[in-house]
Design a protein around this motif. Structure first.
Motif, mmCIF file in Angstrom:
data_model
loop_
_atom_site.group_PDB
_atom_site.id
_atom_site.type_symbol
_atom_site.label_atom_id
_atom_site.label_comp_id
_atom_site.label_asym_id
_atom_site.label_seq_id
_atom_site.Cartn_x
_atom_site.Cartn_y
_atom_site.Cartn_z
ATOM 1 N N ARG A 196 -8.357 19.666 57.168
ATOM 2 C CA ARG A 196 -9.218 19.067 56.036
ATOM 3 C C ARG A 196 -9.247 19.922 54.851
ATOM 4 N NH1 ARG A 196 -14.944 17.002 57.810
ATOM 5 N NH2 ARG A 196 -14.145 15.189 59.144
ATOM 6 N N VAL A 197 -9.006 19.269 53.701
ATOM 7 C CA VAL A 197 -9.110 19.984 52.360
ATOM 8 C C VAL A 197 -10.122 19.271 51.575
ATOM 9 C CG1 VAL A 197 -7.476 20.473 50.497
ATOM 10 C CG2 VAL A 197 -6.768 20.505 52.674
ATOM 11 N N THR A 198 -10.842 20.125 50.588
ATOM 12 C CA THR A 198 -11.729 19.484 49.666
ATOM 13 C C THR A 198 -10.960 19.705 48.289
ATOM 14 O OG1 THR A 198 -13.536 20.287 50.937
ATOM 15 C CG2 THR A 198 -13.966 19.753 48.511
ATOM 16 N N ILE A 199 -11.097 18.613 47.675
ATOM 17 C CA ILE A 199 -10.581 18.762 46.213
ATOM 18 C C ILE A 199 -11.627 18.090 45.302
ATOM 19 C CG2 ILE A 199 -8.030 18.367 46.964
ATOM 20 C CD1 ILE A 199 -8.333 15.359 45.979
ATOM 21 N N TYR A 200 -11.609 18.751 43.921
ATOM 22 C CA TYR A 200 -12.407 18.296 43.052
ATOM 23 C C TYR A 200 -11.559 17.614 42.007
ATOM 24 C CZ TYR A 200 -15.305 21.393 45.370
ATOM 25 O OH TYR A 200 -16.056 21.930 46.482
ATOM 26 N N SER B 86 -7.757 9.196 52.098
ATOM 27 C CA SER B 86 -6.890 10.169 52.845
ATOM 28 C C SER B 86 -5.154 9.487 52.677
ATOM 29 C CB SER B 86 -7.285 10.278 54.254
ATOM 30 O OG SER B 86 -6.551 11.164 54.980
#
Length: 71
Positions: free
Chosen positions: A2-6, A28
């Motif tokens: 899991r990766v959070t991107i802005y 995704s």
């Protein structure tokens, strides 16, 4: 993984418009497709994405040849 991107607002709007035009395409799946396309086109981009290098001047193949010559 899991990766959070802005994303900046304008890019987030572009992503949403792109996805609306393609029903069933998840965020995704879109990210996976784009990363796979970029990494296949430029294998050395994996190092850039991982943050190990800012920008590679040599291709992965050129770098490998250079290392072998130094040995």
């Amino acid at each position: 993984m899991r990766v959070t991107i802005y994303l900046p607002d304008h890019l987030a709007q572009e992503v949403e418009a792109y996805r609306k035009a393609r029903p069933g395409l998840s965020l995704s799946a879109l990210v996976r497709e784009l990363l796979e396309r970029e990494l296949v086109k430029r294998p050395e981009a994996l190092l850039e994405v991982a943050g190990l290098v800012e920008r590679t001047e040599l291709s992965a193949r050129e770098h490998d040849a250079l290392i072998r010559e130094e040995r």
